[in-house]
Design a protein around this motif. Sequence first.
Motif, PDB file in Angstrom:
ATOM      1  N   THR A   1     -70.206  16.258 -11.161  1.00 27.97           N
ATOM      2  CA  THR A   1     -69.348  16.960 -12.104  1.00 27.97           C
ATOM      3  C   THR A   1     -67.959  16.334 -12.134  1.00 27.97           C
ATOM      4  O   THR A   1     -67.359  16.101 -11.094  1.00 27.97           O
ATOM      5  CB  THR A   1     -69.246  18.442 -11.714  1.00 27.97           C
ATOM      6  OG1 THR A   1     -70.522  19.042 -11.867  1.00 27.97           O
ATOM      7  CG2 THR A   1     -68.262  19.165 -12.610  1.00 27.97           C
TER       8      THR A   1
ATOM      9  N   ALA B   1     -64.349  20.156 -15.050  1.00 25.35           N
ATOM     10  CA  ALA B   1     -64.678  21.388 -14.332  1.00 25.35           C
ATOM     11  C   ALA B   1     -63.471  22.314 -14.248  1.00 25.35           C
ATOM     12  O   ALA B   1     -63.606  23.538 -14.385  1.00 25.35           O
ATOM     13  CB  ALA B   1     -65.198  21.057 -12.932  1.00 25.35           C
TER      14      ALA B   1
ATOM     15  N   GLU C   1     -71.045  35.111 -12.841  1.00 23.19           N
ATOM     16  CA  GLU C   1     -71.055  33.683 -12.566  1.00 23.19           C
ATOM     17  C   GLU C   1     -72.200  33.365 -11.620  1.00 23.19           C
ATOM     18  O   GLU C   1     -72.236  33.860 -10.484  1.00 23.19           O
ATOM     19  CB  GLU C   1     -69.727  33.242 -11.950  1.00 23.19           C
ATOM     20  CG  GLU C   1     -69.627  31.748 -11.729  1.00 23.19           C
ATOM     21  CD  GLU C   1     -68.302  31.319 -11.140  1.00 23.19           C
ATOM     22  OE1 GLU C   1     -68.299  30.382 -10.315  1.00 23.19           O
ATOM     23  OE2 GLU C   1     -67.271  31.925 -11.497  1.00 23.19           O
TER      24      GLU C   1
ATOM     25  N   ASP D   1     -75.669  30.156 -11.107  1.00 23.49           N
ATOM     26  CA  ASP D   1     -76.374  28.960 -11.582  1.00 23.49           C
ATOM     27  C   ASP D   1     -75.458  28.013 -12.352  1.00 23.49           C
ATOM     28  O   ASP D   1     -75.850  27.414 -13.357  1.00 23.49           O
ATOM     29  CB  ASP D   1     -77.578  29.353 -12.462  1.00 23.49           C
ATOM     30  CG  ASP D   1     -78.685  30.012 -11.658  1.00 23.49           C
ATOM     31  OD1 ASP D   1     -78.862  29.628 -10.486  1.00 23.49           O
ATOM     32  OD2 ASP D   1     -79.367  30.895 -12.186  1.00 23.49           O
ATOM     33  N   GLY D   2     -74.212  27.887 -11.882  1.00 24.42           N
ATOM     34  CA  GLY D   2     -73.291  26.947 -12.494  1.00 24.42           C
ATOM     35  C   GLY D   2     -72.743  27.377 -13.832  1.00 24.42           C
ATOM     36  O   GLY D   2     -72.275  26.543 -14.606  1.00 24.42           O
TER      37      GLY D   2
ATOM     38  N   THR E   1     -70.400  26.672 -19.304  1.00 25.46           N
ATOM     39  CA  THR E   1     -70.975  25.965 -18.165  1.00 25.46           C
ATOM     40  C   THR E   1     -69.858  25.463 -17.263  1.00 25.46           C
ATOM     41  O   THR E   1     -68.871  24.885 -17.728  1.00 25.46           O
ATOM     42  CB  THR E   1     -71.869  24.794 -18.604  1.00 25.46           C
ATOM     43  OG1 THR E   1     -71.098  23.842 -19.344  1.00 25.46           O
ATOM     44  CG2 THR E   1     -73.006  25.290 -19.480  1.00 25.46           C
TER      45      THR E   1
ATOM     46  N   GLU F   1     -70.696  23.729 -14.233  1.00 21.62           N
ATOM     47  CA  GLU F   1     -71.213  22.567 -13.515  1.00 21.62           C
ATOM     48  C   GLU F   1     -72.287  21.905 -14.366  1.00 21.62           C
ATOM     49  O   GLU F   1     -72.867  22.533 -15.251  1.00 21.62           O
ATOM     50  CB  GLU F   1     -71.848  22.991 -12.172  1.00 21.62           C
ATOM     51  CG  GLU F   1     -70.914  23.708 -11.224  1.00 21.62           C
ATOM     52  CD  GLU F   1     -71.654  24.251 -10.002  1.00 21.62           C
ATOM     53  OE1 GLU F   1     -72.881  23.995  -9.893  1.00 21.62           O
ATOM     54  OE2 GLU F   1     -71.020  24.933  -9.189  1.00 21.62           O
TER      55      GLU F   1
ATOM     56  N   ALA G   1     -76.268  23.396 -15.363  1.00 19.31           N
ATOM     57  CA  ALA G   1     -76.257  24.861 -15.419  1.00 19.31           C
ATOM     58  C   ALA G   1     -77.441  25.370 -16.239  1.00 19.31           C
ATOM     59  O   ALA G   1     -77.952  24.684 -17.123  1.00 19.31           O
ATOM     60  CB  ALA G   1     -74.951  25.350 -16.029  1.00 19.31           C
TER      61      ALA G   1
END
Length: 236
Positions: free
Chosen positions: A2, A7, A30, A32-33, A50, A52, A55
């Motif tokens: 990432t 990010a 928040e 699973d990314g 998203t 990460e 995701a």
Amino acid sequence: MTDPAVAACARGEAAWHRLALAALELPSYEDDGMWWRRDPASPLLFAGVTLERGARLPAAIAAGQVRDSFGDLELDGWTPAPADPWMLRDPAPVPELKVDGLFIDHAVNPDEVWVFERTAIRGAMGEEGVARFEPFSIHGRESGQVPGLRLLLGKLDGVPVATSIAARWKDGVCVSGVMVVESARRRGIGAAMTAAALRAAPTVPASLVASDMGHGIYERLGFRDVGRGLTWKPPA
């Protein structure tokens, strides 16, 4: 891997949406990314962002657009479009930008928040846009009381003409909602409103999503492009 700059922008955007939903008394999540919401809200607020690469979209996500920060989602039946670019500014002194007749203050009580919301809609959509939204459908009536969220209202000779938002989160501040009504543009008001939002947290990195109209202003204030990604529209 990432990109840390992208990010940071994604987390800033998620922070602003989380605070906006908190003012509407709506939760967000928040995992699973991804940052996301399950409850209906204004179509101007993302359903998910998203955080990460890799995701995954939760099955319970609300209907609404999803900000694909890294451009790597694959959503069958959804429609992708290039998103406006992320921009990031390193911590640095913020210039004092003066515009004759402009006074910038915080919208705190519900009456002020409603003036803020109405002014932002006028800046984005013109007068006809105001009738499209119920009062407090974007910014809850208690938005001015949410910790970390600062709504800034600019008045030119006493008339509301501009808005900006500073959403403070753990590692930065997200600048959003920089709007100027058409009759007051090209006077430096957008830059002044952006600088006012930056002064809410000048010692941390600042992020924003740049429109074509604002991109040059943000560059002059020290922001740089860090990525673009996609915005996905859900199936009809």
